[in-house]
Design an enzyme around this catalytic site. Structure first.
Site, PDB file in Angstrom:
ATOM      1  CG  HIS A   1      16.368 -23.343 -12.263  1.00 37.37           C
ATOM      2  ND1 HIS A   1      17.418 -24.204 -12.038  1.00 37.37           N
ATOM      3  CD2 HIS A   1      16.432 -22.998 -13.563  1.00 37.37           C
ATOM      4  CE1 HIS A   1      18.069 -24.381 -13.165  1.00 37.37           C
ATOM      5  NE2 HIS A   1      17.502 -23.654 -14.112  1.00 37.37           N
TER       6      HIS A   1
ATOM      7  CB  SER B   1      20.368 -23.323 -15.726  1.00 38.46           C
ATOM      8  OG  SER B   1      19.364 -24.286 -15.787  1.00 38.46           O
TER       9      SER B   1
HETATM   10  C1  GCU Z   1      15.588 -26.962 -18.335  1.00 40.82           C
HETATM   11  C2  GCU Z   1      16.473 -28.176 -18.473  1.00 40.82           C
HETATM   12  C3  GCU Z   1      17.667 -28.123 -17.532  1.00 40.82           C
HETATM   13  C4  GCU Z   1      18.377 -26.802 -17.654  1.00 40.82           C
HETATM   14  C5  GCU Z   1      17.404 -25.680 -17.499  1.00 40.82           C
HETATM   15  C6  GCU Z   1      17.983 -24.287 -17.735  1.00 40.82           C
HETATM   16  O1  GCU Z   1      14.942 -26.995 -17.097  1.00 40.82           O
HETATM   17  O2  GCU Z   1      15.677 -29.307 -18.269  1.00 40.82           O
HETATM   18  O3  GCU Z   1      18.561 -29.179 -17.808  1.00 40.82           O
HETATM   19  O4  GCU Z   1      19.433 -26.728 -16.739  1.00 40.82           O
HETATM   20  O5  GCU Z   1      16.365 -25.814 -18.440  1.00 40.82           O
HETATM   21  O6  GCU Z   1      18.948 -24.144 -18.465  1.00 40.82           O
HETATM   22  O7  GCU Z   1      17.391 -23.346 -17.188  1.00 40.82           O
END
Ligand code: GCU
Length: 420
Positions: A401, A259
């Protein structure tokens, strides 16, 4: 109430529907990507030598100037102190070390590397990645020091008032399958990203950035690094340490991140050629995904929610994706000829799995200059079908995610092929 009456598949469909609803349903497909193999002044690139001489430096500089901000060139003296070492953890399969890397003589600035190395009597290849929850969160091993830093997580037993408690031990172990990594003959090095800069919009001066301020400077200039740049710098400093550790095969270090920390791993891998293999897990917008698709998260959304991640110049591209002088296939191309792996998750539409795939596919043009193979074609594979038997790998994991065992198994298999 609703979750009481829908179960199993119905629930996961509802969740998938909810996350799709947060994204724009139809990606922009009319976009024109900045050409990889043409300099801004119109010079066509035909060879790897031309790429390295003309185009690569230009793209790297643009990611610095417009996206992540420039990383300071100044080298600062480091010193390493081994805080603890235990030669027989995980039932004797591994050695655990904790090494403090000091960034200043007064020992005010430092980060702690947690290292697990397989007991194999030869230098081990290592996966290096930043973590979200503190080193103690990656494994229940009670020998791990509990981070005393500030955390974004604020409430609950594991993080109370933004500080970690004993209850945080092992809470993120699902993302870090240490036993599996060790069993496969690899080491793992990890650092809490908040050691470098707290992940909060008003905390730039609570991180290491002030070490680089010049003449009364109080914050980074508009083209100087944001938090992702600072975190990536920390990964390079960890590499400085790994190069000194005889138990590590420093020519075989893979940099990995999930992420926001996947964005960070890509930027670290783009800048620092010592990373032999680069892995982006669900990095999405500002990471692997093509921003011109405007699908899921966009530049405006990310800059609003996380104004401290990128440099201030990046804000000029809010709602102006098509004017950004780069797109993110070029970030992946900067890693060539070193192997790179991009992974997505089927329910993570916010990160635009298709856009992540396409970036990795387009980057193949540069790998081709080196006689290397990229991804097979412009159509992403279905879930659970990893693709790429050359220098670029990709898979779409089923689910949300996260960075899970399935992801790691693909990275380990790929590493077995490209690092050994
Ligand atoms: C949020 C953000 C993303 C990122 C994510 C994370 O969702 O919008 O850009 O990758 O956090 O780091 O879990």
């Amino acid at each position: 109430m609703l979750s009481k009456i829908i179960t199993g598949t119905a629930l996961s469909i509802a969740v998938a529907f909810a996350s799709a609803a947060q994204t724009k349903e139809i990606p922009d497909t009319s976009y024109q990507l900045p050409p990889l193999l043409m300099t801004r002044s119109g010079k066509a690139i035909h060879t790897a030598a031309d790429w390295e001489k003309w185009r690569r430096p230009e793209i790297l500089a643009m990611f610095g100037q417009y996206v992540y901000g420039k990383t300071p060139a100044k080298k600062i003296p480091l010193h390493f102190v081994t805080i603890s070492i235990n030669p027989a953890v995980l039932n004797g399969a591994a050695t655990r070390k904790q090494v403090r890397v000091y960034f200043s003589k007064d020992e005010k600035y430092y980060m702690d590397i947690l290292l697990y190395l397989p007991n194999i009597n030869k230098p081990a290849p290592v996966f290096l990645g930043l973590n979200f929850g503190g080193n103690q969160a990656i494994h229940a091993d009670t020998g791990i020091l509990i981070s005393k830093r500030w955390f974004r997580y604020g409430e609950g037993a594991a993080y109370t008032d933004h500080y970690a408690t004993e209850a945080s031990r092992g809470t993120q172990s699902a993302d870090w399958p240490v036993e599996e990594i060790i069993k496969r003959g690899y080491g793992l090095a990890t650092i809490y990203y908040g050691d470098l800069q707290p992940d909060s919009s008003n905390s730039v001066n609570a991180g290491i950035a002030p070490l680089f301020y010049k003449n009364g400077q109080t914050k980074p200039a508009p083209g100087e690094w944001g938090a992702i740049g600072v975190w990536a710098w920390g990964l390079s400093r960890a590499m400085d340490y790994l190069e000194t550790d005889p138990a590590v095969d420093a020519k075989k270090v893979a940099v990995i991140g999930h992420s926001r920390l996947g964005k960070t791993a890509l930027w670290a891998g783009a800048q620092d050629k010592r990373f032999a293999f680069v892995i982006s897990n669900d990095s999405g917008e500002g990471g692997a995904a093509i921003t011109r698709r405007k699908y899921g998260e966009t530049i405006t959304k990310i800059n609003k929610a996380f104004p401290h991640w990128f440099c201030d110049n990046y804000k000029a591209y809010n709602d102006r994706e098509d004017e950004l002088p780069v797109d993110f296939h070029e970030l992946i191309a900067l890693i060539a000829p070193r192997p790179v792996y991009v992974a997505s998750a089927s329910e993570d539409q916010w990160a635009d799995p298709t856009g992540e795939y396409l970036s990795a596919w387009h980057a193949g043009e540069v790998y081709k200059l080196y006689g290397l193979t990229g991804l097979p074609g412009p159509v992403p594979p279905p879930v659970s079908r990893p693709v790429g038997n050359g220098s670029i790998g990709y898979h779409l994991r089923e689910g949300g995610h996260a960075m899970r065992l399935y992801d790691w198994q693909q990275y380990l298999d790929f590493a077995d092929r490209v690092l050994r």
